[in-house]
Each structure stands twice: as C-alpha cells, then as structure tokens.
Design a protein around this motif. Structure first.
Motif, PDB file in Angstrom:
ATOM      1  N   UNK B 422       0.812  -1.129  -0.038  1.00  0.00           N
ATOM      2  CA  UNK B 422       0.032  -0.060   0.111  1.00  0.00           C
ATOM      3  C   UNK B 422       1.074   1.126  -0.001  1.00  0.00           C
ATOM      4  N   UNK B 423       2.043   1.078  -0.488  1.00  0.00           N
ATOM      5  CA  UNK B 423       3.118   2.334  -0.823  1.00  0.00           C
ATOM      6  C   UNK B 423       3.276   2.643   0.588  1.00  0.00           C
ATOM      7  N   UNK B 424       3.623   2.002   1.815  1.00  0.00           N
ATOM      8  CA  UNK B 424       3.932   2.497   2.896  1.00  0.00           C
ATOM      9  C   UNK B 424       5.680   1.962   3.128  1.00  0.00           C
ATOM     10  N   UNK B 425       6.149   2.279   4.080  1.00  0.00           N
ATOM     11  CA  UNK B 425       7.336   2.012   4.332  1.00  0.00           C
ATOM     12  C   UNK B 425       7.439   1.479   6.125  1.00  0.00           C
ATOM     13  N   UNK B 426       8.266   0.454   6.497  1.00  0.00           N
ATOM     14  CA  UNK B 426       8.491   0.043   7.746  1.00  0.00           C
ATOM     15  C   UNK B 426       9.831   0.454   8.154  1.00  0.00           C
ATOM     16  N   UNK B 427      10.097   0.819   9.288  1.00  0.00           N
ATOM     17  CA  UNK B 427      11.508   1.126   9.808  1.00  0.00           C
ATOM     18  C   UNK B 427      11.380   0.425  11.119  1.00  0.00           C
ATOM     19  N   UNK B 428      12.726   0.318  11.559  1.00  0.00           N
ATOM     20  CA  UNK B 428      13.061  -0.488  12.700  1.00  0.00           C
ATOM     21  C   UNK B 428      13.961   0.166  13.501  1.00  0.00           C
ATOM     22  N   UNK B 429      13.816   0.448  14.838  1.00  0.00           N
ATOM     23  CA  UNK B 429      15.012   0.816  15.625  1.00  0.00           C
ATOM     24  C   UNK B 429      15.097  -0.306  16.913  1.00  0.00           C
ATOM     25  N   UNK B 430      16.209  -0.443  17.299  1.00  0.00           N
ATOM     26  CA  UNK B 430      15.899  -1.353  18.432  1.00  0.00           C
ATOM     27  C   UNK B 430      17.483  -1.243  19.163  1.00  0.00           C
ATOM     28  N   UNK B 431      17.293  -1.199  20.506  1.00  0.00           N
ATOM     29  CA  UNK B 431      18.449  -1.455  21.264  1.00  0.00           C
ATOM     30  C   UNK B 431      18.472  -2.344  22.222  1.00  0.00           C
ATOM     31  N   UNK B 432      19.338  -3.299  22.112  1.00  0.00           N
ATOM     32  CA  UNK B 432      19.380  -4.571  22.920  1.00  0.00           C
ATOM     33  C   UNK B 432      19.267  -3.968  24.489  1.00  0.00           C
ATOM     34  N   UNK B 433      18.178  -4.769  24.964  1.00  0.00           N
ATOM     35  CA  UNK B 433      18.024  -4.516  26.420  1.00  0.00           C
ATOM     36  C   UNK B 433      17.072  -3.418  26.841  1.00  0.00           C
ATOM     37  N   UNK B 434      16.900  -2.504  25.842  1.00  0.00           N
ATOM     38  CA  UNK B 434      16.153  -1.298  26.049  1.00  0.00           C
ATOM     39  C   UNK B 434      14.716  -1.690  25.409  1.00  0.00           C
ATOM     40  N   UNK B 435      14.675  -2.172  24.229  1.00  0.00           N
ATOM     41  CA  UNK B 435      13.209  -2.313  23.648  1.00  0.00           C
ATOM     42  C   UNK B 435      13.440  -1.908  22.014  1.00  0.00           C
ATOM     43  N   UNK B 436      12.299  -2.170  21.393  1.00  0.00           N
ATOM     44  CA  UNK B 436      12.356  -1.840  19.942  1.00  0.00           C
ATOM     45  C   UNK B 436      11.363  -1.011  19.702  1.00  0.00           C
ATOM     46  N   UNK B 437      11.402  -0.482  18.185  1.00  0.00           N
ATOM     47  CA  UNK B 437      10.621   0.385  17.975  1.00  0.00           C
ATOM     48  C   UNK B 437      10.283   0.438  16.255  1.00  0.00           C
ATOM     49  N   UNK B 438       9.138   0.094  16.178  1.00  0.00           N
ATOM     50  CA  UNK B 438       8.796  -0.187  14.530  1.00  0.00           C
ATOM     51  C   UNK B 438       8.058   0.961  14.105  1.00  0.00           C
ATOM     52  N   UNK B 439       8.262   1.621  13.139  1.00  0.00           N
ATOM     53  CA  UNK B 439       7.844   2.897  12.514  1.00  0.00           C
ATOM     54  C   UNK B 439       7.170   2.540  11.189  1.00  0.00           C
ATOM     55  N   UNK B 440       5.797   2.753  11.133  1.00  0.00           N
ATOM     56  CA  UNK B 440       4.974   2.551  10.079  1.00  0.00           C
ATOM     57  C   UNK B 440       4.655   3.748   9.359  1.00  0.00           C
ATOM     58  N   UNK B 441       4.930   4.104   8.143  1.00  0.00           N
ATOM     59  CA  UNK B 441       4.665   5.140   7.276  1.00  0.00           C
ATOM     60  C   UNK B 441       3.836   4.947   6.130  1.00  0.00           C
ATOM     61  N   UNK B 442       2.604   5.164   6.071  1.00  0.00           N
ATOM     62  CA  UNK B 442       1.765   4.953   5.105  1.00  0.00           C
ATOM     63  C   UNK B 442       0.862   6.027   4.634  1.00  0.00           C
ATOM     64  N   UNK B 443       0.346   6.130   3.415  1.00  0.00           N
ATOM     65  CA  UNK B 443      -0.226   7.257   2.873  1.00  0.00           C
ATOM     66  C   UNK B 443      -1.746   7.363   3.273  1.00  0.00           C
ATOM     67  N   UNK B 444      -2.005   8.505   3.584  1.00  0.00           N
ATOM     68  CA  UNK B 444      -3.443   8.527   4.145  1.00  0.00           C
ATOM     69  C   UNK B 444      -4.592   7.816   3.208  1.00  0.00           C
ATOM     70  N   UNK B 445      -4.363   7.848   2.084  1.00  0.00           N
ATOM     71  CA  UNK B 445      -5.370   7.276   1.170  1.00  0.00           C
ATOM     72  C   UNK B 445      -4.527   6.588  -0.015  1.00  0.00           C
ATOM     73  N   UNK B 446      -5.034   5.528  -0.604  1.00  0.00           N
ATOM     74  CA  UNK B 446      -4.220   4.987  -1.740  1.00  0.00           C
ATOM     75  C   UNK B 446      -4.813   5.726  -3.146  1.00  0.00           C
ATOM     76  N   UNK B 447      -5.875   6.253  -3.096  1.00  0.00           N
ATOM     77  CA  UNK B 447      -6.206   6.699  -4.266  1.00  0.00           C
ATOM     78  C   UNK B 447      -5.401   8.004  -4.936  1.00  0.00           C
ATOM     79  N   UNK B 448      -5.043   8.788  -4.098  1.00  0.00           N
ATOM     80  CA  UNK B 448      -4.544  10.091  -4.342  1.00  0.00           C
ATOM     81  C   UNK B 448      -3.031  10.112  -3.534  1.00  0.00           C
ATOM     82  N   UNK B 449      -2.028  10.028  -4.342  1.00  0.00           N
ATOM     83  CA  UNK B 449      -0.803  10.346  -3.569  1.00  0.00           C
ATOM     84  C   UNK B 449      -0.172  11.646  -3.990  1.00  0.00           C
ATOM     85  N   UNK B 450       1.029  12.111  -3.592  1.00  0.00           N
ATOM     86  CA  UNK B 450       1.733  13.275  -3.689  1.00  0.00           C
ATOM     87  C   UNK B 450       2.957  12.646  -4.307  1.00  0.00           C
ATOM     88  N   UNK B 451       3.247  13.154  -5.484  1.00  0.00           N
ATOM     89  CA  UNK B 451       4.525  12.478  -6.146  1.00  0.00           C
ATOM     90  C   UNK B 451       5.586  13.580  -6.781  1.00  0.00           C
TER      91      UNK B 451
END
Lengths: 164, 878
Positions: B422-451
């Motif tokens: 769906x045109x999104x991206x997943x990013x991952x940050x993690x520190x051993x012992x501290x935790x992980x963080x997933x960042x998902x970035x997705x377009x608001x809508x699939x029909x119209x995107x900015x390009x």
C-alpha cells in the motif's frame, strides 16, 4: 452499472442473431493488407495521439495514452506482425476492449464497417506466416481482396508479458 | 439473507467488538459504573434482539451473561479477572454461534448448559470452584471465528461513522456507543432510538468507492483546466474556474472523509489480544494506545489491521520479558507496548514500540548465516541497522522455541510486504536490552498520492513523495559532484558514499550523458536502503491519482502504476522498491550470500574452491582461498604507523597489524597499498600484496610441498604455476598467540585417510581443511554436529573425526557421546577434540565421553602429529 445492462443486452441480441448469416467488422489497413476486427469490440477510432513511451515494455507496446481520462495502452500492430516501421504519414488507431481494459491498436489507416456473409469465411491457409497465423482468426474472401480477422486476445499475448 | 438478520449480524458483531474492549478496560478499572452499564446494556441488547428474532440458544446464553453483569453493576459481585474471563468466554461462544448463523442462516443446534451453569453459579456467588475449572480454558478462545468490528460484511456494508447507532430495524436496540449517552434505566431505552437512528444511514462500500473514483476524475480534470488557465491571462473563465477549483477540493475532501475511519477501529481487538497473551505467557503487559482518533482511509485501515496485530503479538511474545527477567534487568515488572498514531505531512505514522529486550543482533547474525541469507563475511560488512533488516526476510524467526503465538517463521516478511503493497514503509530501531520501535509510514489514502515529477531522456516519471528524502543538484562546480567507480556512479553526501542509479540506464533509455554535466539526484529511502536516482530535471510535486498499469505491462516491476498529469499526459509511476531491487540495493547481500552458498555447494561436489590470485614478492602469482579473506582494502601508505617497529594501520577503530610476504620489502612512501584483510572475530590482519589479479574457481591440487615458510606449496591454478600461501603463517606473525607456536613441515604421506572436520567457525574450517589436504588427508567438513550426524545416517565412512568442542546447538561432548552410541556406524572411529582452552577437567570429561585425544585448537603441529599417531595406533590395533 445496472442501468447499462439492458442496453448492452439489446445490443448483443441482433449481433447474435446476425452471426448465423453475417458478421460486422471494422476494417483497417496495414502495409496495404486489409484487416478486420469484430465491431462489438471496437470502442473508438482515433487519429494520431500523443503517446507516452513505457520503458522496458515489450517492443510491440508503443506506449500509453490518455483517452478521456482513461489510460489506454497502445500496441503497434506493425511491430506485432513483424513488419517494418511506417515511413512517414499519419497513423490511426482502433481502440479495442479486452477484458475491461482498453487497448489502442495503431494501424496505417482505418476503413469502414463491413457486414460480411459467413459463406465467404475461410480458415487460415496453412502456409500463412506463423506470426500472422497466430493472430489471425480466419480470412474473408472479398470481391477484389482478402480480409484477415484479427483476434484481439491473441494479438495482446505478447511474448515478454507472457514470459513474465 | 433476510435483511433483518443481516442487520442483526452487522450490529451484533459491532457490539461484541465493543464489549471485548470494554470488558478488558473494566478488568483494569473494576469500579467504573459507566463502563459496567455500557457493557450491561450491550449484552442486554443482544439478548433482546435474539429473543425478538427467535434465536433461543443465543438468547439463553446472553441472558446468563447479563445476569452476572447485572450483579456486577449492582455491586453484589466483585469484578475479578476470573469473572471477566468467564464473561469473555461466553462472548466468544456467542461469536462462534453468530458465525454459524451467518454461514447457515440458522442457529447452531445444541446448547450451552455447561457455560450457562457456570455463569449462573457465578451470579449466585459460589463462583470459586467453578471458575478455577474454567479459567485455564478461556485463553484459547481466539480460535473461534471472530467478527471484525469494522470490516464490511459479505454484502459490502460498512458502518459510516455516525452509523454505529443506525439500527432502525430493531426497535429494541440501544446505541452501543454508550459513553456519549447518559445511563438510562433499561426499560426506557427501547423507544428512544429512532431519533438517533435517522441521523445516519448505511451506505454500501461500492457506492463510496464509486464516488471516490468520480471525485478523483474530477480532480484530474480540474488540474487540467487550471493548467490551461495558467497559460492564459485575463481569461473570462478565471473566476468561475477558481470557484470550481475550491468546490472540487472541498468535494474531494468530503468524499475522502466518508471513507475515513479512526485508526482505533483497527486497534479495537488489540487490548483483548494482549490480555490473552499476557495470561498465556505469564507476562505483565500494559498496552497503551495514543492517537486512536487519527483517521485514515478505510481501505488502508483494512490492509494494516493484520500487520499491526502481528506486530503487537510479536512485541508481547518476543519483546517483553517475563516479570522476573525484567526485575533482574532493573525494569518495572510490567512491560509496556505503545501504539502511537499521528499525521505527518500527508502520511500517517504508526509507531509500535515496547520496552522489552530488543533485538539480539548476535542471534540474528547466527540465524542469518544458518539460513544461508548471508555469509559471515557479508555480515562483517553490515551495520547493525542492516543486520536487523533480516527479520523482514521470509522464513526468518529468532524465536528459540516455536510458540503458538509467534516464532513460526512467517510474519515480519508478510508484514513488510503488506505495508509496502500500500505504498508504505516500515522502519525499525532497536536497542538490545532497552526495547524496539517499529515505525510504519503509510499514505493517508491509496487513491491520491503526492508525487515528485521528474524528467529523464525527455520522458516524465512520477516518484512517490513518501520515499523521497531530499533532492541534490550535482554539478562539476558545486560542492556535490558525481564520481565514478568503474563506471558506477556514486555521490559523497555528508561524509558518506551514496550509491547512485542512473534512471536512464535502468530504464534503458539510452546511455548516460557526459559525467561533467549537471545532474539532479533524488535521494530515496526504502526500508534501510538509501540510494540516489539520477534524473535530468525535477519538476514540482503533484497530487496524482494512481491507476493500475495495463495487464500486459504489469510484469515490469519498476512501475507501481501510472497516472494522468494536469496537462493530460500519461506518466508512469516509479516504484522505488522495484528500482532498489532492480539495482540490487536491497537484495545485494542476499544474492551474494546465495551465490556463495551455491559456490560452496558446488565446492563440495567437485572440490573446486574460489581462489584469490595476487602478486607479491616476485612475479609468480600467489593464491589464497577466497573464503579466508574478509575484505580487500586499499590503504593510504601515509596512514601506516609503526608500533614496536612493526607496521600497523588504524582500521575500523582498531590497530591492525600489517604483514608482508617478502620480509625485506619496504612500503614505498606515497600512494595506496592494496592489502588483504583476514579477520576472525575480534582480530584482523592485513597482508600486504603488490597487486590483486583475479578471483578464479579452481581445485587446489598442491603438487609440490613448499620448502619455504609461509607457503603451503605450488599448485596449477588456471594453467599457471601458483604459490598457495599459508595464511596461518602470516596470522601467526601478526599475533603470536593466534595458533600457538609455528613450525612448518610436510606431514603424512598416507592419502587414504578420510577426515571429518566439524567446526562451527568457517574461518577455522577453511584454514584447517587445506592444511589437512596438504598433509595428505581427504577432508570432509561439517559446520555443526547435527550435519555431521546426518553424514553418519547417510553412511559416510571416515577414519578419524576432528571436532571442535564449543559449538552452537550440540557441543563436542554431546556429539562425541552421540557418535559413541552403541551400534552407530562411527562408534569405533577415533575422535579428536579441538578446543581453544583445555583444562584438565575438560580433558577428563572428554575421555569419559569417548574422545580419543585432545588437541588445543591453535596448535597445528600437535594436531597433525596426533592425527598421525592416532591413525597409526588404529592400524596397529586393527
């Protein structure tokens, strides 16, 4: 959507009945040869268009064009048939519907609508070039020439696309 | 299906989803009268409607549940987790019954006497013994078909925002969204609904989709008109067109809104999921949800729901530790999973973070090597960030044991694929012992995107803005200019080298222009991969309507769609993922590892090895097995320093000793010096060479045993006499203790002996195998005990086994015990153990499990002597 259904049905009915005796084709010319496409598959006839090239596409695909807000893929029938490129002169296109998608078939010239009797129909001669035989759905014997029926579905079966 | 029944199913599934959420809330907050009343009313409604529609089984169950809830509400029963579990269990049974009802349009036969009896017992107050019986069962109820709260049902209906209350059909239905309403006595509710109900209608999803398509077309036409207007000053159309412009924008926004739903809808099941998981896994988990009201397109919402659920499950299962471990790590007993959603520049960002143990880089590395995704040499060149990306590879799971929850090796790759779809991206940050963080970035809508619209070779292309990090204008005179390594363009950007992709070449639109020319570079980020796309011109950004490409062009993976621009022309939309794949940015590591594997596999069958040929100390080419070489480097001779009169160079934050083959050779002052870097775990050594010639595949047949130290012998490699160098000799020069004392000599002439060498370190395998080969043994290697035992099963015969002791999985002791097992094919084969540190206790233990002998790992001389001794003693006894 539902409003369209009855009209489509009535359109189809006479064609089905007529099929017994004769069928209607839109004729066109490529390198002097006359071809025909069943009239019901034809959506539009266009003059020369501004076409956007599609990189990496199979060589038969000339590009994409905007037909009243719809994106239509243009197929160069000359390339598809293994003919040399057109030397000058304006081209014309027949827009055909295949599986709900529109394709613009670029030809040299679009002719007229012809009603052809089933009696004049013949299967492909076995000696026909394989490239042509693949896309031809049979031949009609006209008074002073021969008309090849183009099978749109097979015309669109491009090697590169099939291989992928 | 009956309209009335359909309505009932839609509505009841909504109510049930809400009950799920509210029950969990209630459990944490047992004294909230509002929550209690709300749940009570929802269950009451279900009961009432079932009675009305003649569904006795459902009615009875709901009734029993309602009784218990009534006691909660009246304060006659305390709200305990056990009681809530029981209610949840009955809710789940109701769900199952509803699913059957939907499929067959009839109530499932049978009854729920047992459950009803439990509920009644609970209501009567003697719940304890009953509850203890039922409690362990309830966590497995997730297997029951669950009604999603906001998915259109099979008829394609979806509740439009206010329509949660739209239920004109069933007169007795109160609004499930009870928090907004005052708590009312039950008797009054039946008649109060019509006013609320008339404010909303249910609209089929198709209809909304259709509206959206038409609005999109209108936007395109508007864009076209505005473009024409820009070229015509003082047009009479100017004012009405401005008006049209605004109206169109408002219409587009309005239509979009009808499709927008709060992301909280996709989260509604999660509290329940986490609750059940925490019970099952014995963990304490607090799920926090921030930004649940953030709205996004329904279609997008549907598509991210499953990935999100999966990620939260993962966090609960792999991320959060059990309370004891947490206490030990100095954390609070209760772990937190945070879901956070917010808007950011036309996109929605969803964060899934936990304060658990984070990703274990070392485990990922091991697993990546095991599953053949990368070689150790590949890994050595990767940053932690790149290594973490392996969790997105298919079939990758570091969970040591497969639980019902996760660790099945499916998952994160599917998550990533779905989000990218769906045109999104997943990013991952993690520190051993501290935790992980997933960042998902997705377009608001699939029909119209900015390009971003760019031009290349006279053609225009659209690049989705979501992937564009920045634009760089490179020219020969500016700070940035394109440089080339063997014709591959790169750009120095903030002290890093950015790989560049020529769009012209990638799209086969012709050859690159002269490098001196100016170029625009669109810097792209896809996942963790960064690269630049070279284009001729950059226009502005445009809102585009993504249209799928024609079926006959769909095989071109570089395009994700096409669109019509404001001027009416068609442009192709570039898929940055496709470009990255095409140019090998993403799969580079993968494929090189795959190649390596293939090569190794090949090596096993025909004995061929990849050899690095180089020149040093004389004209004769020298060779070394490529697998021993970690990297090829060029160092600046000026950076060479001397420590203890030996050349060293600073390399990756450490001092690396440099060793020359020709002892007398001096490094000439200026310029660069090619070196081969050998490394094993912490230590690296640079071997100075004059020139690297080639990499070839060939069989090492050492024909002449060398007389000189540092050489294994001479061999014919691609038709030329080549000296095969003895890496060990040079390693020992760099580090005296690398192998212990060095002494070179020719060993054993008996070539018939077959040796099985088991060692988990590819370095030592690659080092010892040639050594043993030269000494006249036929060597077969295995990288772990399990593989070695497989060889036994296959019936391979060996004269002697040489095995490491410290190995992951089965260690050397266990391996020896397995080999010695009675009746085994290898039970009589001598077993020589290798270890880096042999204590007397180890040796004793080794003899117990059946080691024939024990050799310190780094002492080659001793190994060869022991081998000879062992084999001759076997001969004697035989």
């Amino acid at each position: 959507m539902t409003d369209n259904l009855p009209t489509k049905a009535t359109n189809k009915l006479p064609a089905a009945v007529a099929e017994v005796a004769s069928r209607e084709f839109v004729t066109m010319f490529i390198a002097g040869q006359m071809f025909g496409i069943p009239v019901l598959q034809v959506q539009d006839v266009l003059g020369p268009q501004k076409i956007t090239r599609v990189p990496l596409a199979p060589p038969e695909v000339a590009g994409s064009l905007n037909l009243r807000g719809r994106i239509v893929t243009a197929i160069d029938v000359r390339v598809r048939l293994g003919l040399p490129p057109r030397d000058g002169g304006k081209d014309m296109s027949i827009v055909a519907d295949h599986g709900g998608e529109f394709y613009s078939l670029i030809v040299d010239q679009v002719g007229e609508v012809m009603s052809l009797p089933a009696a004049d129909y013949e299967k492909n001669p076995s000696t026909l070039d394989e490239r042509w035989r693949e896309v031809s759905d049979g031949i009609y014997r006209l008074k002073d020439s021969l008309l090849i029926i183009l099978d749109v579905q097979r015309l669109l079966r491009l090697e590169a696309a099939v291989a992928a | 299906m009956d309209d009335l029944l359909r309505e009932f199913l839609t509505e009841t599934s909504e109510s049930i989803a809400q009950i799920d959420v509210e029950l969990v809330k209630l459990e944490q907050n047992p004294n909230n009268p509002e929550l209690l009343s709300s749940i009570f009313r929802l269950v009451h409604t279900i009961k009432g409607t079932c009675g009305f529609l003649g569904l006795p089984r459902l009615e009875h169950l709901a009734h029993a549940g309602e009784n218990v809830l009534g006691k909660f509400r009246d304060g006659e029963l305390p709200v305990t987790p056990l009681a809530v579990s029981l209610i949840l269990k009955s809710i789940d049974t109701i769900k199952t019954l509803l699913a059957v009802l939907e499929a067959t349009q009839a109530e499932a036969p049978g009854n729920d006497e047992e459950l009803i009896a439990e509920l009644n017992a609970m209501a009567e107050g003697h719940l304890d013994h009953v509850a203890t019986v039922s409690a362990p069962k309830e966590v497995h109820m997730d297997d029951a078909p669950v009604f999603p709260a906001n998915v259109p049902d099979e008829h394609g209906f979806v509740p439009v925002p206010a329509s949660e209350t739209g239920k004109a059909q069933t007169a007795s239905a109160p609004a499930p969204d009870a928090k907004k309403q005052e708590v009312k006595p039950m008797e009054e509710l039946g008649t109060k609904e019509s006013a609320v109900a008339s404010q909303s209608i249910r609209v089929s999803v198709d209809q909304l989709e259709n509206l959206m398509v038409i609005a999109s077309e209108l936007v395109l036409t508007r864009n076209q008109l505005m473009q024409i207007l820009r070229s015509q000053k003082d047009s009479a159309f100017a004012t009405p067109l401005q008006r049209l412009n605004h109206v169109t924008s408002e219409l587009q926004e309005g239509v979009m809104k009808t499709r927008m739903q709060p992301i909280g809808n996709a989260w509604s099941k999660l509290p329940r999921v986490v609750r059940d998981l925490s019970l099952e896994l014995g963990k304490k988990i607090n799920l926090q949800m921030v930004g649940a009201e953030t709205e996004l397109d329904r279609q997008v919402l549907e598509l991210i729901k499953d990935p999100l659920t999966h990620m939260v499950r993962n966090s609960a299962d792999h991320g959060i530790e059990v309370p004891a471990d947490r206490m030990q790590a100095g954390k609070q007993e209760t772990g937190t999973i945070l879901l956070n959603a917010y808007h950011e520049g036309g996109h929605i960002v969803i964060e899934v973070s936990d304060d658990g143990k984070g990703l274990a880089i070392s485990r990922i590395k091991t697993k990546a090597v095991q599953s053949g995704l990368a070689t150790e040499a590949d890994l050595a060149n990767m940053t932690d960030q790149q290594i973490m990306q392996f969790i997105f590879k298919p079939g990758f799971s570091t969970a040591t044991k497969v639980t019902a929850v996760s660790g099945r090796g499916v998952g994160m790759d599917v998550v990533k694929t779905n989000i990218e779809k769906i045109g999104g991206t997943v990013d991952l940050q993690s520190t051993e012992g501290k935790g992980s963080r997933f960042l998902i970035k997705i377009p608001l809508t699939l029909a119209i995107v900015s390009a971003l619209i760019v031009e290349c070779a006279g053609e225009r292309f659209a690049i989705p803005q979501i992937c564009v990090v920045e634009l760089v204008h490179a020219s020969a005179h500016s700070e940035y200019h394109v440089e080339r390594i063997n014709n591959t363009p790169v750009l120095r950007l903030r002290n890093r080298l950015l790989p560049l992709v020529s769009l012209r070449r990638t799209l086969k639109l012709g050859e690159d222009k002269d490098s001196a020319d100016t170029a625009f570079i669109v810097v792209i980020q896809v996942g963790s991969a960064n690269f630049g796309i070279i284009v001729d011109r950059v226009f502005d950004t445009e809102e585009i309507v993504v249209k799928p490409v024609s079926p006959i062009l769909r095989h071109i993976e570089l395009f994700s769609g096409n669109t019509i621009l404001g001027d009416g022309s068609v442009v192709m939309i570039l898929d940055p993922n496709g470009v990255a794949t095409r140019v090998g940015e993403i799969h580079a590591a993968e494929s090189s590892a795959a190649k390596q594997n293939a090569r190794q596999a090949q090596g096993r069958t025909d004995g061929k090895q990849s050899l690095l040929l180089f020149r040093a100390c004389g004209a004769a080419p020298k060779a070394v097995p490529l697998s021993l070489v970690a990297r090829l480097e060029e160092i600046d001779r000026k950076t060479v320093e001397y420590s203890d009169n030996k050349p060293v160079v600073q390399y990756r934050g450490k001092l690396m000793p440099l060793v020359s083959i020709d002892v007398d050779a001096k490094m000439a002052g200026e310029g660069t010096q090619p070196i081969l870097v050998f490394s094993d775990q912490e230590r690296s050594m640079g071997l100075i060479v004059d020139e690297i010639i080639d990499i070839v595949e060939d069989r090492i047949n050492v024909d002449l045993s060398a007389q000189r130290p540092g050489f294994l012998g001479s061999a014919i490699v691609v038709g030329k006499a080549t000296d095969v160098i003895d890496t060990g000799h040079y390693l020992a020069q760099a580090y005296q203790d690398w192998f212990g004392k060095e002494q070179e000599g020719a060993f054993g002439e008996d070539s018939l002996h077959r040796v099985l060498l088991v060692d988990d370190s590819p370095f030592f395998r690659n080092l010892l195998a040639p050594l043993l080969t030269v000494a006249g043994y036929t060597v077969t290697t295995a990288d772990n005990a399990a593989d070695a035992l497989k060889l036994q099963e296959e019936g391979s015969v060996f004269d002697v086994i040489v095995s490491d002791i410290e190995m992951p999985g089965m260690n050397g002791f266990d391996f020896a015990a397995a080999v010695r097992r009675e009746g085994g094919l290898w039970s009589g084969v001598p077993f020589i153990a290798l270890s880096s540190h042999a204590t007397p206790r180890d040796i004793e233990r080794g003899r117990m499990v059946g080691f024939t002998d024990y050799v310190a790992k780094f002492n080659r001389e001793a190994l060869l002597a022991t081998l000879q001794q062992t084999l001759s003693s076997v001969k004697v006894s035989a």
